[in-house]
Design a protein around this motif. Structure first.
Motif, PDB file in Angstrom:
ATOM      1  N   THR A  23       0.850  -1.190   0.000  1.00 21.99           N
ATOM      2  CA  THR A  23       0.000   0.000   0.000  1.00 21.99           C
ATOM      3  C   THR A  23       0.882   1.235   0.000  1.00 21.99           C
ATOM      4  O   THR A  23       1.803   1.347   0.824  1.00 21.99           O
ATOM      5  CB  THR A  23      -0.881   0.010   1.271  1.00 21.99           C
ATOM      6  N   GLY A  24       0.603   2.162  -0.905  1.00 19.31           N
ATOM      7  CA  GLY A  24       1.377   3.408  -0.970  1.00 19.31           C
ATOM      8  C   GLY A  24       1.085   4.279   0.235  1.00 19.31           C
ATOM      9  O   GLY A  24      -0.076   4.433   0.619  1.00 19.31           O
ATOM     10  N   GLY A  25       2.133   4.823   0.825  1.00 20.74           N
ATOM     11  CA  GLY A  25       1.970   5.648   2.020  1.00 20.74           C
ATOM     12  C   GLY A  25       1.223   6.939   1.735  1.00 20.74           C
ATOM     13  O   GLY A  25       0.513   7.453   2.600  1.00 20.74           O
ATOM     14  N   PHE A  26       1.352   7.481   0.544  1.00 23.07           N
ATOM     15  CA  PHE A  26       0.737   8.770   0.230  1.00 23.07           C
ATOM     16  C   PHE A  26      -0.696   8.588  -0.260  1.00 23.07           C
ATOM     17  O   PHE A  26      -1.633   9.153   0.301  1.00 23.07           O
ATOM     18  CB  PHE A  26       1.576   9.501  -0.813  1.00 23.07           C
ATOM     19  N   LEU A  27      -0.892   7.776  -1.307  1.00 23.99           N
ATOM     20  CA  LEU A  27      -2.238   7.581  -1.863  1.00 23.99           C
ATOM     21  C   LEU A  27      -3.075   6.623  -1.014  1.00 23.99           C
ATOM     22  O   LEU A  27      -4.292   6.577  -1.132  1.00 23.99           O
ATOM     23  CB  LEU A  27      -2.149   7.036  -3.296  1.00 23.99           C
ATOM     24  N   LYS A  28      -2.409   5.819  -0.198  1.00 27.61           N
ATOM     25  CA  LYS A  28      -3.079   4.808   0.635  1.00 27.61           C
ATOM     26  C   LYS A  28      -3.913   3.859  -0.221  1.00 27.61           C
ATOM     27  O   LYS A  28      -4.962   3.382   0.187  1.00 27.61           O
ATOM     28  CB  LYS A  28      -3.949   5.468   1.719  1.00 27.61           C
ATOM     29  N   GLY A  46      -3.699   0.433  -3.087  1.00 26.79           N
ATOM     30  CA  GLY A  46      -2.881  -0.758  -3.308  1.00 26.79           C
ATOM     31  C   GLY A  46      -1.848  -0.568  -4.404  1.00 26.79           C
ATOM     32  O   GLY A  46      -2.114   0.065  -5.424  1.00 26.79           O
ATOM     33  N   ASN A  47      -0.662  -1.095  -4.170  1.00 26.54           N
ATOM     34  CA  ASN A  47       0.307  -1.243  -5.254  1.00 26.54           C
ATOM     35  C   ASN A  47       0.965  -2.615  -5.068  1.00 26.54           C
ATOM     36  O   ASN A  47       0.547  -3.391  -4.197  1.00 26.54           O
ATOM     37  CB  ASN A  47       1.294  -0.066  -5.344  1.00 26.54           C
ATOM     38  N   THR A  48       1.926  -2.940  -5.899  1.00 25.88           N
ATOM     39  CA  THR A  48       2.536  -4.272  -5.840  1.00 25.88           C
ATOM     40  C   THR A  48       4.045  -4.126  -5.694  1.00 25.88           C
ATOM     41  O   THR A  48       4.653  -3.304  -6.379  1.00 25.88           O
ATOM     42  CB  THR A  48       2.211  -5.076  -7.128  1.00 25.88           C
ATOM     43  N   VAL A  90      -1.795  13.540  -9.142  1.00 27.59           N
ATOM     44  CA  VAL A  90      -0.362  13.282  -8.948  1.00 27.59           C
ATOM     45  C   VAL A  90       0.112  12.296 -10.013  1.00 27.59           C
ATOM     46  O   VAL A  90      -0.662  11.481 -10.505  1.00 27.59           O
ATOM     47  CB  VAL A  90      -0.013  12.696  -7.547  1.00 27.59           C
ATOM     48  N   GLN A  91       1.382  12.413 -10.326  1.00 34.09           N
ATOM     49  CA  GLN A  91       1.992  11.508 -11.305  1.00 34.09           C
ATOM     50  C   GLN A  91       2.537  10.313 -10.531  1.00 34.09           C
ATOM     51  O   GLN A  91       3.405  10.492  -9.658  1.00 34.09           O
ATOM     52  CB  GLN A  91       3.133  12.278 -11.995  1.00 34.09           C
ATOM     53  N   VAL A  92       2.027   9.110 -10.799  1.00 31.93           N
ATOM     54  CA  VAL A  92       2.544   7.924 -10.116  1.00 31.93           C
ATOM     55  C   VAL A  92       3.506   7.232 -11.069  1.00 31.93           C
ATOM     56  O   VAL A  92       3.157   6.927 -12.213  1.00 31.93           O
ATOM     57  CB  VAL A  92       1.411   6.965  -9.698  1.00 31.93           C
ATOM     58  N   GLY A  93       4.708   7.024 -10.586  1.00 33.66           N
ATOM     59  CA  GLY A  93       5.765   6.484 -11.446  1.00 33.66           C
ATOM     60  C   GLY A  93       5.477   5.077 -11.930  1.00 33.66           C
ATOM     61  O   GLY A  93       4.692   4.343 -11.336  1.00 33.66           O
ATOM     62  N   GLY A  94       6.129   4.713 -13.006  1.00 32.90           N
ATOM     63  CA  GLY A  94       6.011   3.357 -13.521  1.00 32.90           C
ATOM     64  C   GLY A  94       6.578   2.367 -12.522  1.00 32.90           C
ATOM     65  O   GLY A  94       6.010   1.300 -12.299  1.00 32.90           O
ATOM     66  N   ALA A  95       7.686   2.726 -11.890  1.00 34.66           N
ATOM     67  CA  ALA A  95       8.286   1.825 -10.900  1.00 34.66           C
ATOM     68  C   ALA A  95       9.245   2.605 -10.008  1.00 34.66           C
ATOM     69  O   ALA A  95       9.965   3.476 -10.490  1.00 34.66           O
ATOM     70  CB  ALA A  95       9.040   0.695 -11.603  1.00 34.66           C
ATOM     71  N   THR A  96       9.214   2.300  -8.724  1.00 32.98           N
ATOM     72  CA  THR A  96      10.209   2.827  -7.776  1.00 32.98           C
ATOM     73  C   THR A  96      11.071   1.631  -7.403  1.00 32.98           C
ATOM     74  O   THR A  96      10.565   0.640  -6.870  1.00 32.98           O
ATOM     75  CB  THR A  96       9.510   3.388  -6.519  1.00 32.98           C
ATOM     76  N   VAL A  97      12.367   1.713  -7.733  1.00 32.65           N
ATOM     77  CA  VAL A  97      13.210   0.520  -7.638  1.00 32.65           C
ATOM     78  C   VAL A  97      14.386   0.735  -6.678  1.00 32.65           C
ATOM     79  O   VAL A  97      15.067   1.757  -6.751  1.00 32.65           O
ATOM     80  CB  VAL A  97      13.760   0.146  -9.047  1.00 32.65           C
ATOM     81  N   PHE A  98      14.581  -0.207  -5.788  1.00 36.72           N
ATOM     82  CA  PHE A  98      15.729  -0.204  -4.874  1.00 36.72           C
ATOM     83  C   PHE A  98      16.583  -1.423  -5.231  1.00 36.72           C
ATOM     84  O   PHE A  98      16.041  -2.508  -5.434  1.00 36.72           O
ATOM     85  CB  PHE A  98      15.272  -0.332  -3.412  1.00 36.72           C
ATOM     86  N   ILE A  99      17.909  -1.227  -5.274  1.00 35.44           N
ATOM     87  CA  ILE A  99      18.796  -2.359  -5.588  1.00 35.44           C
ATOM     88  C   ILE A  99      19.758  -2.517  -4.417  1.00 35.44           C
ATOM     89  O   ILE A  99      20.506  -1.586  -4.097  1.00 35.44           O
ATOM     90  CB  ILE A  99      19.557  -2.089  -6.897  1.00 35.44           C
TER      91      ILE A  99
END
Ligand code: 2BA
Length: 109
Positions: A33-38, A40-42, A91-100
């Protein structure tokens, strides 16, 4: 080895899962769940060899789209009336937020 953690929109998750399987990358999908929009995301957890990071990022880029999303008006109930926004905001929701992240050790039993 690296662990790729990618937060993406639910709408793209089926397509991304299929593409990862097609390219022989193993992944785990978590409902998040996105903290801002509250809403669901994956979140995908993808464990890969160092040299596979770039190809996985390409697969993510090809299958996840950035979209505009409306944020419902924020209720003044229980909050500060100064922060009340009476109209929906886009708001613009990104295609992906990625951590490596580096993986110290990887085991399968
Ligand atoms: P949400 O937190 O629901 O955020 C959705 C979109 O809302 C964000 O898109 C951003 O455009 C906007 N937004 C977020 N916080 C904001 C704020 N304080 N003020 C104004 N606008 C704001 P993205 O940046 O593409 O993020 C999509 C989702 O990725 C996020 O959903 C969150 O679940 C995750 N995410 C993004 N950055 C993260 C981070 N640094 N750490 C952990 N998760 C992150």
């Amino acid at each position: 080895m690296k662990l790729i953690v990618a937060v993406i929109q639910d709408k793209d998750s089926g397509r991304l899962s299929d593409a990862l399987v097609e390219h022989d990358f193993q992944a785990t999908k978590l409902a998040s769940t996105g903290g801002f929009l509250k809403s669901g995301n994956t979140t995908f957890l993808i464990g890969v060899k160092d040299e596979e990071v770039t190809p996985v990022l390409e697969v993510i880029k090809e299958n996840c789209k950035s979209r505009e999303q409306l944020v419902a008006p924020i209720s003044p109930m229980g909050g500060n009336a100064d922060s009340y926004v009476p109209y929906p905001v886009e708001v613009q929701v990104g295609g992906a937020t990625v951590f490596i992240m580096p993986v110290d050790q990887f085991e399968k039993f």
